[in-house]
Design a protein around this motif. Structure first.
Motif, PDB file in Angstrom:
ATOM      1  N   LYS A   1     -31.512  -9.029 -50.994  1.00 58.94           N
ATOM      2  CA  LYS A   1     -32.117  -9.222 -52.350  1.00 58.94           C
ATOM      3  C   LYS A   1     -32.558  -7.990 -52.813  1.00 58.94           C
ATOM      4  CE  LYS A   1     -33.848 -13.945 -51.950  1.00 58.94           C
ATOM      5  NZ  LYS A   1     -34.931 -15.044 -51.769  1.00 58.94           N
ATOM      6  N   GLU A   2     -33.175  -7.005 -52.350  1.00 55.31           N
ATOM      7  CA  GLU A   2     -33.571  -5.870 -52.724  1.00 55.31           C
ATOM      8  C   GLU A   2     -32.324  -4.917 -53.338  1.00 55.31           C
ATOM      9  OE1 GLU A   2     -35.988  -3.946 -49.792  1.00 55.31           O
ATOM     10  OE2 GLU A   2     -37.671  -5.566 -49.976  1.00 55.31           O
ATOM     11  N   LYS A   3     -31.181  -4.898 -52.622  1.00 54.76           N
ATOM     12  CA  LYS A   3     -30.243  -4.295 -52.715  1.00 54.76           C
ATOM     13  C   LYS A   3     -29.501  -4.803 -53.982  1.00 54.76           C
ATOM     14  CE  LYS A   3     -25.969  -2.336 -50.638  1.00 54.76           C
ATOM     15  NZ  LYS A   3     -24.926  -2.563 -49.356  1.00 54.76           N
ATOM     16  N   GLU A   4     -29.485  -6.154 -54.219  1.00 55.02           N
ATOM     17  CA  GLU A   4     -28.915  -6.594 -55.194  1.00 55.02           C
ATOM     18  C   GLU A   4     -29.972  -6.140 -56.632  1.00 55.02           C
ATOM     19  OE1 GLU A   4     -26.184  -8.491 -57.612  1.00 55.02           O
ATOM     20  OE2 GLU A   4     -25.979  -8.399 -55.498  1.00 55.02           O
ATOM     21  N   GLU A   5     -31.085  -6.228 -56.580  1.00 60.63           N
ATOM     22  CA  GLU A   5     -32.029  -5.935 -57.479  1.00 60.63           C
ATOM     23  C   GLU A   5     -32.122  -4.521 -57.844  1.00 60.63           C
ATOM     24  OE1 GLU A   5     -35.846  -6.999 -56.226  1.00 60.63           O
ATOM     25  OE2 GLU A   5     -35.646  -9.117 -56.231  1.00 60.63           O
ATOM     26  N   LYS A   6     -31.781  -3.639 -57.038  1.00 53.95           N
ATOM     27  CA  LYS A   6     -31.623  -2.033 -57.362  1.00 53.95           C
ATOM     28  C   LYS A   6     -30.107  -2.029 -58.245  1.00 53.95           C
ATOM     29  CE  LYS A   6     -34.156  -0.192 -53.636  1.00 53.95           C
ATOM     30  NZ  LYS A   6     -33.963   0.481 -52.202  1.00 53.95           N
ATOM     31  N   LYS A   7     -29.201  -2.734 -57.885  1.00 55.19           N
ATOM     32  CA  LYS A   7     -27.964  -2.841 -58.440  1.00 55.19           C
ATOM     33  C   LYS A   7     -28.000  -3.192 -59.965  1.00 55.19           C
ATOM     34  CE  LYS A   7     -24.550  -3.369 -54.893  1.00 55.19           C
ATOM     35  NZ  LYS A   7     -23.136  -4.269 -54.390  1.00 55.19           N
ATOM     36  N   GLN A   8     -28.764  -4.387 -60.171  1.00 59.57           N
ATOM     37  CA  GLN A   8     -29.034  -5.029 -61.328  1.00 59.57           C
ATOM     38  C   GLN A   8     -29.889  -4.104 -62.297  1.00 59.57           C
ATOM     39  OE1 GLN A   8     -27.750  -7.604 -63.044  1.00 59.57           O
ATOM     40  NE2 GLN A   8     -26.655  -8.222 -60.773  1.00 59.57           N
ATOM     41  N   GLU A   9     -30.762  -3.089 -61.528  1.00 55.51           N
ATOM     42  CA  GLU A   9     -31.764  -2.260 -62.087  1.00 55.51           C
ATOM     43  C   GLU A   9     -30.757  -0.944 -62.843  1.00 55.51           C
ATOM     44  OE1 GLU A   9     -35.834   0.202 -61.438  1.00 55.51           O
ATOM     45  OE2 GLU A   9     -35.165  -1.310 -60.078  1.00 55.51           O
ATOM     46  N   GLU A  10     -29.952  -0.732 -61.943  1.00 58.96           N
ATOM     47  CA  GLU A  10     -29.069   0.575 -62.251  1.00 58.96           C
ATOM     48  C   GLU A  10     -28.210   0.014 -63.540  1.00 58.96           C
ATOM     49  OE1 GLU A  10     -27.129   1.714 -58.608  1.00 58.96           O
ATOM     50  OE2 GLU A  10     -28.999   2.495 -57.916  1.00 58.96           O
ATOM     51  N   LYS A  11     -27.697  -1.142 -63.457  1.00 61.26           N
ATOM     52  CA  LYS A  11     -26.707  -1.296 -64.606  1.00 61.26           C
ATOM     53  C   LYS A  11     -27.684  -1.568 -65.765  1.00 61.26           C
ATOM     54  CE  LYS A  11     -23.424  -4.149 -61.708  1.00 61.26           C
ATOM     55  NZ  LYS A  11     -22.830  -5.419 -61.351  1.00 61.26           N
ATOM     56  N   LYS A  12     -28.817  -1.990 -65.919  1.00 62.31           N
ATOM     57  CA  LYS A  12     -29.506  -2.249 -67.115  1.00 62.31           C
ATOM     58  C   LYS A  12     -29.807  -0.408 -67.503  1.00 62.31           C
ATOM     59  CE  LYS A  12     -33.553  -4.435 -68.460  1.00 62.31           C
ATOM     60  NZ  LYS A  12     -35.176  -4.864 -68.275  1.00 62.31           N
ATOM     61  N   LYS A  13     -30.199   0.303 -66.755  1.00 63.99           N
ATOM     62  CA  LYS A  13     -30.586   1.640 -67.073  1.00 63.99           C
ATOM     63  C   LYS A  13     -28.981   2.189 -67.923  1.00 63.99           C
ATOM     64  CE  LYS A  13     -34.059   2.872 -64.175  1.00 63.99           C
ATOM     65  NZ  LYS A  13     -34.472   3.634 -62.816  1.00 63.99           N
ATOM     66  N   LEU A  14     -28.066   2.143 -66.927  1.00 61.31           N
ATOM     67  CA  LEU A  14     -26.701   2.510 -67.816  1.00 61.31           C
ATOM     68  C   LEU A  14     -26.307   1.936 -68.861  1.00 61.31           C
ATOM     69  CD1 LEU A  14     -24.348   2.365 -64.452  1.00 61.31           C
ATOM     70  CD2 LEU A  14     -24.990   4.486 -65.736  1.00 61.31           C
ATOM     71  N   LEU A  15     -26.573   0.774 -69.122  1.00 58.40           N
ATOM     72  CA  LEU A  15     -26.486  -0.085 -70.699  1.00 58.40           C
ATOM     73  C   LEU A  15     -27.312   0.673 -71.602  1.00 58.40           C
ATOM     74  CD1 LEU A  15     -25.827  -3.709 -69.518  1.00 58.40           C
ATOM     75  CD2 LEU A  15     -24.334  -2.098 -70.565  1.00 58.40           C
ATOM     76  N   GLU A  16     -28.430   0.890 -71.233  1.00 58.71           N
ATOM     77  CA  GLU A  16     -29.519   1.511 -72.187  1.00 58.71           C
ATOM     78  C   GLU A  16     -29.114   2.703 -72.500  1.00 58.71           C
ATOM     79  OE1 GLU A  16     -33.284   1.141 -70.440  1.00 58.71           O
ATOM     80  OE2 GLU A  16     -33.828  -1.038 -70.579  1.00 58.71           O
ATOM     81  N   SER A  17     -28.644   3.561 -71.525  1.00 53.90           N
ATOM     82  CA  SER A  17     -28.188   5.045 -71.923  1.00 53.90           C
ATOM     83  C   SER A  17     -26.929   4.881 -72.913  1.00 53.90           C
ATOM     84  CB  SER A  17     -27.852   5.549 -70.605  1.00 53.90           C
ATOM     85  OG  SER A  17     -26.722   5.124 -70.181  1.00 53.90           O
ATOM     86  N   ILE A  18     -26.236   4.142 -72.501  1.00 60.45           N
ATOM     87  CA  ILE A  18     -24.829   3.995 -73.364  1.00 60.45           C
ATOM     88  C   ILE A  18     -25.426   3.668 -74.943  1.00 60.45           C
ATOM     89  CG2 ILE A  18     -22.666   2.604 -73.760  1.00 60.45           C
ATOM     90  CD1 ILE A  18     -22.571   2.432 -70.899  1.00 60.45           C
ATOM     91  N   LYS A  19     -26.204   2.684 -75.012  1.00 61.06           N
ATOM     92  CA  LYS A  19     -26.743   2.170 -76.418  1.00 61.06           C
ATOM     93  C   LYS A  19     -27.174   3.333 -77.032  1.00 61.06           C
ATOM     94  CE  LYS A  19     -27.499  -2.988 -75.320  1.00 61.06           C
ATOM     95  NZ  LYS A  19     -28.585  -3.707 -74.874  1.00 61.06           N
ATOM     96  N   GLN A  20     -27.919   4.257 -76.415  1.00 59.24           N
ATOM     97  CA  GLN A  20     -28.814   5.349 -76.968  1.00 59.24           C
ATOM     98  C   GLN A  20     -27.591   6.513 -77.381  1.00 59.24           C
ATOM     99  OE1 GLN A  20     -32.126   6.321 -74.545  1.00 59.24           O
ATOM    100  NE2 GLN A  20     -33.040   4.502 -74.993  1.00 59.24           N
TER     101      GLN A  20
END
Length: 230
Positions: A157-176
């Motif tokens: 679960k922790e590993k999956e949450e980290k992956k989701q968090e990294e994806k979220k950060k990547l999407l935010e950086s692309i938007k900016q």
């Protein structure tokens, strides 16, 4: 007595009256009577007429199947309609069964972890009351297995949450308008190991984990050395 039976037969009395006359006779006298009258007449006198009328099975509707007596043996050589055999399917590798979605599967069966937690509490209570050494060993084994399964699930679960968090950060950086930075597999592996060691250290289980790894590596080296010598 036998003369009385013969007279009853001559008078054409029912076998109930005849049996009343026969019940006081000895076995030897019955045998002599049977020889005198004959088996057929004797059986008719004692047991009555066995030739009963056969039951006729009639159909209420001509389109219905005919009802058959269960006492009649089934004909051995009957025509059987051949059924086409279908090969067995393994749902893991059959495209007709759809594709496996691990996320959906884990979500649907999330309640199993709650059941495991309840089982763990029950076993811990049973361990406190157990006195038989064999039962204690069995309960300890089951507790250890459940703890390992729950620990592995939490890690997943922790590993999956980290992956989701990294994806979220990547999407935010692309938007900016920033250039996304993707981590290498080796970097991800090191970060996971660091977080695992930190977790073990905080729980006071780091020393035990290192000792287990040493024993595991020692066993591997021993096996490797043995295969090289052969």
């Amino acid at each position: 007595m036998s003369d009385d039976v013969e007279s009853l037969l001559a008078e054409n009395k029912n076998h109930g009256q005849i049996r009343e006359e026969l019940k006081d006779m000895s076995f030897e006298e019955l045998l002599k009577l049977k020889e005198k009258l004959g088996t057929k007449v004797y059986n008719k006198a004692v047991f009555g007429n066995k030739n009963k009328k056969k039951t006729e099975f009639k159909r209420e509707n001509k389109n219905r199947p005919r009802e058959m007596s269960s006492k009649k043996p089934v004909f051995t050589f009957r025509e059987i309609v051949p059924v086409k055999k279908v090969a067995a399917r393994d749902p893991r590798f059959d495209s007709l069964c759809g594709t496996f979605n691990e996320k959906a599967f884990k979500h649907s069966y999330a309640f199993i972890n709650d059941l495991k937690k309840n089982d763990l509490k029950t076993l811990q209570n049973e361990l406190k009351e157990a006195t038989d050494p064999k039962t204690v060993r069995k309960i300890k084994y089951l507790i250890q297995r459940l703890e390992n399964q729950l620990r592995e699930e939490n890690r997943r679960k922790e590993k999956e949450e980290k992956k989701q968090e990294e994806k979220k950060k990547l999407l935010e950086s692309i938007k900016q308008g920033e250039k996304p930075v993707f981590k290498k597999k080796s970097e991800t592996k090191i970060l996971n190991l660091v977080s695992q060691y930190e977790e073990l250290k905080s729980k006071g289980k780091l020393k035990k984990h290192i000792e287990r790894l040493r024993k595991k590596n020692k066993h591997k080296d021993r096996v490797k050395l043995k295969t090289q010598m052969e």
